[in-house]
Design a protein around this motif. Structure first.
Motif, PDB file in Angstrom:
ATOM      1  N   GLY A   1      19.841  29.175 -13.977  1.00 12.51           N
ATOM      2  CA  GLY A   1      21.027  28.383 -14.304  1.00 12.51           C
ATOM      3  C   GLY A   1      20.824  26.920 -13.973  1.00 12.51           C
ATOM      4  O   GLY A   1      21.248  26.032 -14.729  1.00 12.51           O
TER       5      GLY A   1
ATOM      6  N   VAL B   1      27.487  35.403 -16.473  1.00 16.70           N
ATOM      7  CA  VAL B   1      26.026  35.480 -16.338  1.00 16.70           C
ATOM      8  C   VAL B   1      25.616  36.368 -15.172  1.00 16.70           C
ATOM      9  O   VAL B   1      24.867  37.345 -15.340  1.00 16.70           O
ATOM     10  CB  VAL B   1      25.424  34.069 -16.175  1.00 16.70           C
ATOM     11  CG1 VAL B   1      23.909  34.169 -15.963  1.00 16.70           C
ATOM     12  CG2 VAL B   1      25.731  33.208 -17.389  1.00 16.70           C
ATOM     13  N   TYR B   2      26.075  36.049 -13.979  1.00 13.82           N
ATOM     14  CA  TYR B   2      25.683  36.806 -12.791  1.00 13.82           C
ATOM     15  C   TYR B   2      26.137  38.259 -12.815  1.00 13.82           C
ATOM     16  O   TYR B   2      25.354  39.165 -12.506  1.00 13.82           O
ATOM     17  CB  TYR B   2      26.195  36.098 -11.539  1.00 13.82           C
ATOM     18  CG  TYR B   2      26.017  36.899 -10.272  1.00 13.82           C
ATOM     19  CD1 TYR B   2      24.772  36.970  -9.642  1.00 13.82           C
ATOM     20  CD2 TYR B   2      27.091  37.587  -9.711  1.00 13.82           C
ATOM     21  CE1 TYR B   2      24.609  37.713  -8.480  1.00 13.82           C
ATOM     22  CE2 TYR B   2      26.928  38.337  -8.553  1.00 13.82           C
ATOM     23  CZ  TYR B   2      25.688  38.391  -7.942  1.00 13.82           C
ATOM     24  OH  TYR B   2      25.518  39.137  -6.792  1.00 13.82           O
TER      25      TYR B   2
ATOM     26  N   THR C   1      22.289  32.446 -22.354  1.00  9.80           N
ATOM     27  CA  THR C   1      23.744  32.467 -22.206  1.00  9.80           C
ATOM     28  C   THR C   1      24.274  31.133 -21.696  1.00  9.80           C
ATOM     29  O   THR C   1      25.197  30.544 -22.290  1.00  9.80           O
ATOM     30  CB  THR C   1      24.168  33.588 -21.242  1.00  9.80           C
ATOM     31  OG1 THR C   1      23.618  34.831 -21.693  1.00  9.80           O
ATOM     32  CG2 THR C   1      25.685  33.706 -21.180  1.00  9.80           C
TER      33      THR C   1
ATOM     34  N   THR D   1      18.512  34.222 -10.809  1.00  6.94           N
ATOM     35  CA  THR D   1      19.603  33.941 -11.752  1.00  6.94           C
ATOM     36  C   THR D   1      20.186  32.553 -11.507  1.00  6.94           C
ATOM     37  O   THR D   1      20.392  31.774 -12.449  1.00  6.94           O
ATOM     38  CB  THR D   1      20.708  35.007 -11.620  1.00  6.94           C
ATOM     39  OG1 THR D   1      20.145  36.299 -11.834  1.00  6.94           O
ATOM     40  CG2 THR D   1      21.815  34.756 -12.628  1.00  6.94           C
TER      41      THR D   1
ATOM     42  N   VAL E   1      15.903  38.798 -17.065  1.00  8.35           N
ATOM     43  CA  VAL E   1      16.906  37.959 -16.393  1.00  8.35           C
ATOM     44  C   VAL E   1      16.737  36.498 -16.788  1.00  8.35           C
ATOM     45  O   VAL E   1      17.727  35.787 -17.017  1.00  8.35           O
ATOM     46  CB  VAL E   1      16.816  38.135 -14.862  1.00  8.35           C
ATOM     47  CG1 VAL E   1      17.674  37.108 -14.141  1.00  8.35           C
ATOM     48  CG2 VAL E   1      17.251  39.548 -14.472  1.00  8.35           C
TER      49      VAL E   1
ATOM     50  N   TRP F   1      18.168  36.231 -20.420  1.00  6.83           N
ATOM     51  CA  TRP F   1      19.627  36.333 -20.468  1.00  6.83           C
ATOM     52  C   TRP F   1      20.300  35.078 -19.917  1.00  6.83           C
ATOM     53  O   TRP F   1      21.200  34.509 -20.547  1.00  6.83           O
ATOM     54  CB  TRP F   1      20.088  37.561 -19.693  1.00  6.83           C
ATOM     55  CG  TRP F   1      21.539  37.536 -19.320  1.00  6.83           C
ATOM     56  CD1 TRP F   1      22.074  37.306 -18.084  1.00  6.83           C
ATOM     57  CD2 TRP F   1      22.666  37.721 -20.193  1.00  6.83           C
ATOM     58  NE1 TRP F   1      23.443  37.330 -18.115  1.00  6.83           N
ATOM     59  CE2 TRP F   1      23.835  37.584 -19.401  1.00  6.83           C
ATOM     60  CE3 TRP F   1      22.795  37.980 -21.551  1.00  6.83           C
ATOM     61  CZ2 TRP F   1      25.117  37.714 -19.947  1.00  6.83           C
ATOM     62  CZ3 TRP F   1      24.073  38.104 -22.095  1.00  6.83           C
ATOM     63  CH2 TRP F   1      25.205  37.972 -21.298  1.00  6.83           C
ATOM     64  N   THR F   2      19.853  34.635 -18.760  1.00 12.42           N
ATOM     65  CA  THR F   2      20.504  33.505 -18.102  1.00 12.42           C
ATOM     66  C   THR F   2      20.304  32.216 -18.891  1.00 12.42           C
ATOM     67  O   THR F   2      21.256  31.454 -19.104  1.00 12.42           O
ATOM     68  CB  THR F   2      19.971  33.325 -16.672  1.00 12.42           C
ATOM     69  OG1 THR F   2      20.130  34.545 -15.952  1.00 12.42           O
ATOM     70  CG2 THR F   2      20.711  32.228 -15.944  1.00 12.42           C
ATOM     71  N   SER F   3      19.097  31.975 -19.343  1.00 17.89           N
ATOM     72  CA  SER F   3      18.821  30.723 -20.050  1.00 17.89           C
ATOM     73  C   SER F   3      19.535  30.677 -21.398  1.00 17.89           C
ATOM     74  O   SER F   3      20.110  29.638 -21.763  1.00 17.89           O
ATOM     75  CB  SER F   3      17.308  30.536 -20.237  1.00 17.89           C
ATOM     76  OG  SER F   3      16.742  31.638 -20.926  1.00 17.89           O
TER      77      SER F   3
ATOM     78  N   VAL G   1      23.814  40.470 -14.987  1.00 21.00           N
ATOM     79  CA  VAL G   1      22.539  40.719 -14.309  1.00 21.00           C
ATOM     80  C   VAL G   1      22.738  41.741 -13.187  1.00 21.00           C
ATOM     81  O   VAL G   1      21.935  42.680 -13.028  1.00 21.00           O
ATOM     82  CB  VAL G   1      21.959  39.411 -13.731  1.00 21.00           C
ATOM     83  CG1 VAL G   1      20.732  39.694 -12.877  1.00 21.00           C
ATOM     84  CG2 VAL G   1      21.599  38.445 -14.856  1.00 21.00           C
TER      85      VAL G   1
ATOM     86  N   CYS H   1      25.013  32.756  -5.686  1.00 19.34           N
ATOM     87  CA  CYS H   1      24.249  32.533  -6.906  1.00 19.34           C
ATOM     88  C   CYS H   1      24.655  31.219  -7.563  1.00 19.34           C
ATOM     89  O   CYS H   1      23.810  30.419  -7.960  1.00 19.34           O
ATOM     90  CB  CYS H   1      24.466  33.700  -7.871  1.00 19.34           C
ATOM     91  SG  CYS H   1      23.717  33.461  -9.493  1.00 19.34           S
TER      92      CYS H   1
ATOM     93  N   MET I   1      28.863  31.095 -14.731  1.00 19.18           N
ATOM     94  CA  MET I   1      27.923  31.884 -13.932  1.00 19.18           C
ATOM     95  C   MET I   1      28.601  33.073 -13.258  1.00 19.18           C
ATOM     96  O   MET I   1      28.092  34.203 -13.304  1.00 19.18           O
ATOM     97  CB  MET I   1      27.266  30.988 -12.878  1.00 19.18           C
ATOM     98  CG  MET I   1      26.301  29.953 -13.422  1.00 19.18           C
ATOM     99  SD  MET I   1      24.820  30.660 -14.213  1.00 19.18           S
ATOM    100  CE  MET I   1      24.013  31.443 -12.798  1.00 19.18           C
TER     101      MET I   1
END
Length: 464
Positions: free
Chosen positions: A191, A156-157, A386, A187, A379, A382-384, A160, A128, A152
């Motif tokens: 990122g 982050v990962y 965080t 994900t 997802v 959350w990813t963007s 998820v 990832c 990540m």
């Protein structure tokens, strides 16, 4: 006599029962051992995929940055494994707190029976993170990339992954992502979007209102990387069964093969229709588009469905590359955002369409499709948010981009003091390289020993 006979019969039945019990235990032990071996083999295949990522990224970028890309991929795997051991695994598979995050299992405490599963998941976590490497190539500081990798893999990962694979709220909704179209690929791609947005384009990419093509230096190397990734993907998808005796393994291998093939055919045909030529780099990425597209539904769709998923992914890829590069103006040297992001979304949504059980095209209605869409949006958000917050804070204290001079010179020199290739034959006067314009020589050894070769007395060589 009858009592003696009855005694013998009882002893025989008792010994037979013990033999059967021992046999069942032996079969169970053998089955467990085979499952462990299968998961380890799959983990090795996924680990080998990192060589594929390194080759694709190196081949699709310029030679003056090759060493930097190799180091990023090596460090991603190493840092990712350690971080996932310390914190990532616990967040992802620990006891759930509200369906959002795991709360135990850090440092694998109390998880000794799951050590093989940890290894398999650790190489996924690094996959990832390494998606970002190609998208930010040729202009991001190595230390800044390492910081992004830490964010990540540590936060982050795993969150998820907990939502979808760790018993979290999305899994309870019925969200389906068998091997990671969303968990891993989307994900990582989001990122990459965030990181590239903070970085900006490479020097010369966008100038005077034009979008300029910056060619990679070694497409054959990139092609080798694609084949390595395709090979490793069989472990990526089929290994996710976690059982050597799972009847789904053949269908997973078949759908993986057919979707990747469909991606190649789709991108080749569409590039020919659009550009009157079969574009090599787009067709190579078409294989990866098909692989990303099938990863979520590889165990849920039919072989015919897999072909269609791959074909559509190959077409989507080309349009996504154009949109991202020319309209959105996110400079992604290897097409990682299109391959892993856009095709990751497509692969996840395609489950709601092509799943044999519950898919819209098989009479299952739109319920699964809706759940898949909710998962994708969650997802992305959350990813963007965080990683975006992390980079916003980080850039308040330090630039994440190398200087203009370092970028022109190449990150191999700027970050590592060396190059991936021997360029001695192209040296100009004053030890200046034609490919980099750098006065620093071609590596630490050259700079220490000097580039001047001792003069040879030709007369002495021939005896005066």
């Amino acid at each position: 006599m009858k009592k003696i006979s009855a005694l013998f019969i009882a002893l025989f039945l008792l010994s037979g029962g013990q033999a059967f019990a021992a046999g069942d235990a032996a079969v169970a032990t053998l089955s467990q051992s085979m499952d462990t071996i299968w998961v380890m083999i799959a983990a090795f295949l996924v680990f080998f995929m990192h060589a594929g990522f390194a080759m694709v990224e190196t081949g699709f970028t310029r030679s003056k940055n090759a060493l930097n890309i190799l180091m990023k991929n090596l460090l991603t795997m190493s840092i990712g494994a350690v971080l996932y051991f310390i914190i990532g695994y616990g967040i992802m598979f620990g006891t759930s707190s509200g369906g959002f995050i795991g709360t135990n299992g850090f440092f694998l405490l109390g998880q000794s029976e799951n050590i093989g599963f940890f290894v398999f998941q650790a190489v996924f976590a690094a996959t990832c993170a390494t998606i970002i490497s190609g998208a930010v190539a040729e202009r991001m500081k190595l230390i800044s990339y390492i910081a992004v990798t830490i964010a990540m893999v540590a936060i982050v990962y795993p969150v998820v992954g907990h939502w979808i694979w760790g018993g979290g709220w999305l899994s309870e909704l019925g969200f389906t992502d068998f091997a990671g179209s969303t968990v891993v690929h989307l994900t990582g791609a989001i990122g990459a979007v965030v990181a590239v947005s903070f970085l900006g384009g490479r020097i010369g990419k966008y100038s005077n209102g034009k979008v300029n093509v910056i060619q990679g230096h070694n497409i054959p190397l990139g092609a080798l990387g694609v084949f390595i990734l395709w090979f490793g993907w069989f472990g990526f998808n089929a290994g996710s069964t976690l059982s050597a005796s799972d009847a789904l393994i053949p269908i997973i291998v078949a759908t993986t093969l057919l979707s990747a093939s469909g991606g190649v055919i789709g991108s080749a045909l569409y590039s020919y229709i659009r550009y009157k030529q079969i574009d090599a780099s787009l067709t190579l990425n078409g294989a990866l588009a098909g692989l990303v597209g099938i990863t979520a539904g590889t165990a849920s769709v039919s072989p015919i469905g897999a072909i269609f998923i791959g074909l559509i992914a190959g077409v989507i890829l080309i349009e996504a590359v154009q949109l991202i590069d020319r309209r959105v103006k996110l400079d992604d040297p290897v097409g990682a955002i299109a391959v892993h992001g856009v095709c990751g979304v497509w692969g996840t949504v395609a489950v709601g369409l092509f799943a044999v059980e519950g898919g819209l095209f098989y009479g299952g209605g739109a319920a699964l499709l809706l759940v898949q869409a909710i998962g994708v949006l969650a997802v992305i958000a959350w990813t963007s948010v965080t990683l975006g917050t992390f980079l916003f804070i980080y850039t308040r204290f330090s630039s994440i981009r190398v200087s203009r001079e370092e970028e022109i010179q190449g990150l191999d020199f700027a970050e590592h003091g060396s190059t991936a290739y021997e360029l001695r034959g192209g040296i100009l006067n004053n030890n200046e390289s034609p490919s980099t314009g750098s006065p620093f020589g071609h590596g630490l050894v050259d700079r220490l020993n000097g580039l001047e070769k001792p003069k040879v007395d030709r007369k002495a060589e021939v005896g005066g």
